[in-house]
Design a protein around this motif. Structure first.
Motif, mmCIF file in Angstrom:
data_model
loop_
_atom_site.group_PDB
_atom_site.id
_atom_site.type_symbol
_atom_site.label_atom_id
_atom_site.label_comp_id
_atom_site.label_asym_id
_atom_site.label_seq_id
_atom_site.Cartn_x
_atom_site.Cartn_y
_atom_site.Cartn_z
ATOM 1 N N THR A 105 46.764 -46.043 91.044
ATOM 2 C CA THR A 105 48.177 -46.014 91.792
ATOM 3 C C THR A 105 48.853 -44.878 91.218
ATOM 4 O O THR A 105 49.617 -44.227 91.853
ATOM 5 C CB THR A 105 48.925 -47.307 91.870
ATOM 6 O OG1 THR A 105 49.193 -47.643 90.413
ATOM 7 C CG2 THR A 105 48.397 -48.395 92.541
ATOM 8 N N GLN A 106 48.843 -44.643 90.025
ATOM 9 C CA GLN A 106 49.367 -43.351 89.411
ATOM 10 C C GLN A 106 49.110 -42.286 89.990
ATOM 11 O O GLN A 106 49.825 -41.138 90.209
ATOM 12 C CB GLN A 106 49.208 -43.387 87.583
ATOM 13 C CG GLN A 106 49.845 -42.268 87.144
ATOM 14 C CD GLN A 106 49.449 -42.109 85.582
ATOM 15 O OE1 GLN A 106 48.749 -43.112 84.873
ATOM 16 N NE2 GLN A 106 49.771 -40.999 84.935
ATOM 17 N N MET A 107 47.701 -42.035 90.083
ATOM 18 C CA MET A 107 47.128 -40.939 90.752
ATOM 19 C C MET A 107 47.562 -40.551 92.265
ATOM 20 O O MET A 107 48.020 -39.665 92.454
ATOM 21 C CB MET A 107 45.412 -41.161 90.757
ATOM 22 C CG MET A 107 44.958 -39.764 91.227
ATOM 23 S SD MET A 107 43.011 -39.899 91.379
ATOM 24 C CE MET A 107 42.336 -40.701 90.139
ATOM 25 N N LEU A 108 47.645 -41.799 92.894
ATOM 26 C CA LEU A 108 48.202 -41.689 94.284
ATOM 27 C C LEU A 108 49.710 -41.441 94.121
ATOM 28 O O LEU A 108 50.028 -40.596 95.107
ATOM 29 C CB LEU A 108 47.944 -43.088 94.951
ATOM 30 C CG LEU A 108 46.549 -43.565 95.175
ATOM 31 C CD1 LEU A 108 46.532 -44.904 95.821
ATOM 32 C CD2 LEU A 108 45.870 -42.475 96.116
ATOM 33 N N GLU A 109 50.431 -41.927 93.378
ATOM 34 C CA GLU A 109 51.875 -41.501 93.339
ATOM 35 C C GLU A 109 52.032 -40.236 93.098
ATOM 36 O O GLU A 109 52.892 -39.430 93.772
ATOM 37 C CB GLU A 109 52.494 -42.444 92.270
ATOM 38 C CG GLU A 109 53.891 -42.091 92.260
ATOM 39 C CD GLU A 109 54.684 -43.094 91.194
ATOM 40 O OE1 GLU A 109 56.190 -42.887 91.398
ATOM 41 O OE2 GLU A 109 54.175 -43.409 90.448
ATOM 42 N N GLU A 110 51.428 -39.373 92.142
ATOM 43 C CA GLU A 110 51.440 -38.113 91.720
ATOM 44 C C GLU A 110 51.018 -37.222 93.176
ATOM 45 O O GLU A 110 51.640 -36.088 93.205
ATOM 46 C CB GLU A 110 50.440 -37.737 90.560
ATOM 47 C CG GLU A 110 51.240 -38.328 89.221
ATOM 48 C CD GLU A 110 50.181 -37.827 87.943
ATOM 49 O OE1 GLU A 110 49.232 -37.410 88.074
ATOM 50 O OE2 GLU A 110 50.397 -38.726 87.216
ATOM 51 N N ASN A 111 49.923 -37.656 93.841
ATOM 52 C CA ASN A 111 49.589 -36.811 94.873
ATOM 53 C C ASN A 111 50.321 -36.844 96.005
ATOM 54 O O ASN A 111 50.467 -35.979 96.846
ATOM 55 C CB ASN A 111 48.101 -37.100 95.248
ATOM 56 C CG ASN A 111 47.103 -36.168 94.010
ATOM 57 O OD1 ASN A 111 46.861 -35.257 94.187
ATOM 58 N ND2 ASN A 111 46.747 -37.133 93.102
ATOM 59 N N PHE A 112 50.838 -38.225 96.333
ATOM 60 C CA PHE A 112 51.674 -38.306 97.572
ATOM 61 C C PHE A 112 53.106 -38.022 97.399
ATOM 62 O O PHE A 112 53.849 -37.970 98.391
ATOM 63 C CB PHE A 112 51.468 -39.854 98.100
ATOM 64 C CG PHE A 112 50.000 -39.760 98.703
ATOM 65 C CD1 PHE A 112 49.321 -38.880 99.486
ATOM 66 C CD2 PHE A 112 49.180 -41.249 98.384
ATOM 67 C CE1 PHE A 112 48.069 -39.108 99.835
ATOM 68 C CE2 PHE A 112 48.127 -41.374 98.881
ATOM 69 C CZ PHE A 112 47.355 -40.440 99.437
ATOM 70 N N LYS A 113 53.571 -37.878 96.439
ATOM 71 C CA LYS A 113 55.107 -37.189 96.283
ATOM 72 C C LYS A 113 55.343 -36.209 96.846
ATOM 73 O O LYS A 113 56.660 -36.177 97.356
ATOM 74 C CB LYS A 113 55.380 -37.695 94.795
ATOM 75 C CG LYS A 113 54.984 -36.248 93.856
ATOM 76 C CD LYS A 113 55.504 -36.391 92.452
ATOM 77 C CE LYS A 113 54.900 -35.336 91.562
ATOM 78 N NZ LYS A 113 55.282 -35.741 89.976
ATOM 79 N N THR A 114 54.284 -35.303 97.136
ATOM 80 C CA THR A 114 54.786 -33.988 97.912
ATOM 81 C C THR A 114 54.103 -34.022 99.391
ATOM 82 O O THR A 114 54.112 -32.822 99.846
ATOM 83 C CB THR A 114 54.270 -32.878 97.179
ATOM 84 O OG1 THR A 114 52.503 -32.978 96.892
ATOM 85 C CG2 THR A 114 54.722 -32.792 95.566
ATOM 86 N N SER A 115 53.463 -35.274 99.602
ATOM 87 C CA SER A 115 52.956 -35.260 100.987
ATOM 88 C C SER A 115 53.942 -35.097 102.073
ATOM 89 O O SER A 115 55.091 -35.651 101.772
ATOM 90 C CB SER A 115 52.111 -36.596 101.081
ATOM 91 O OG SER A 115 51.652 -36.797 102.357
ATOM 92 N N GLU A 116 53.491 -34.487 102.967
ATOM 93 C CA GLU A 116 54.440 -34.615 104.366
ATOM 94 C C GLU A 116 54.041 -35.638 105.086
ATOM 95 O O GLU A 116 55.312 -35.670 105.994
ATOM 96 C CB GLU A 116 54.209 -33.251 104.951
ATOM 97 C CG GLU A 116 54.613 -31.795 104.157
ATOM 98 C CD GLU A 116 54.181 -30.371 104.891
ATOM 99 O OE1 GLU A 116 53.654 -30.761 106.122
ATOM 100 O OE2 GLU A 116 54.888 -29.464 104.624
#
Length: 185
Positions: A105-116
């Protein structure tokens, strides 16, 4: 008002919007002094028939060993303007190893925080119609767009986007009235 829907395959949507999985990696210490490198090499999404559970299947490279990890999430708000997928506390790696999902979930959060296309908030992936309405306005090149996204729904591995178009709706109503009048004569 008439509506039409558009189906998007979730795996392709994520892959395209995130420019592949190159940033989906993390190094963490799972055992005292032993570091593990996790890199995502593929993601697929399975949604149950009821549209209430999403299983994220992730092909992971763990220190050179490839395996499948499964992270389940509960879908809420399906068929509304905001759909949330709350991720579970455990992730299954391989055939029978179940561990805390915090590293994933840490990896997902880091990657999706800039997702459009979605956001990651408080342990949940969040999809809103506002995001897709912005896409429509940008595609039309105007803030005065005749179409609007009314709702989102996850169904059988796809994100369904329901769009309303007032211009078509008005024309369809007029045509329907004309046909009714012609049939009366």
């Amino acid at each position: 008002m008439d509506h039409f829907g558009y189906e998007i395959e979730m795996g392709q949507l994520i892959y395209t919007s995130m420019e592949g999985y190159k940033s989906f990696n993390i190094e963490t210490e799972l055992l005292a002094g032993v570091n593990f490198k996790f890199a995502v090499e593929g993601i697929s999404f399975d949604i149950n028939d009821a549209g209430t559970v999403l299983s994220i299947k992730i092909i992971l490279n763990v220190n050179g060993l490839k395996t499948v990890a499964i992270l389940d999430g509960a879908i809420t708000g399906n068929g509304s303007t905001e759909v949330k997928i709350t991720l579970g506390d455990k992730i299954k790696i391989g055939s029978d190893l179940e561990i805390d999902s915090a590293f994933m979930t840490q990896m997902l959060e880091e990657n999706f925080k800039t997702s459009e296309i979605m956001k990651y908030e408080n342990g949940a992936l969040v999809f809103t119609t506002d995001v897709f309405n912005t896409f429509l306005k940008e595609a039309m090149g105007s803030s005065d767009c005749p179409m609007s996204v009314e709702k989102l729904s996850f169904v059988k591995d796809n994100l369904n986007i329901y769009v309303q178009c007032d211009a078509i709706s008005t024309q369809l109503a007029a045509a329907t009235d004309m046909i009714k009048d012609a049939l009366k004569s």
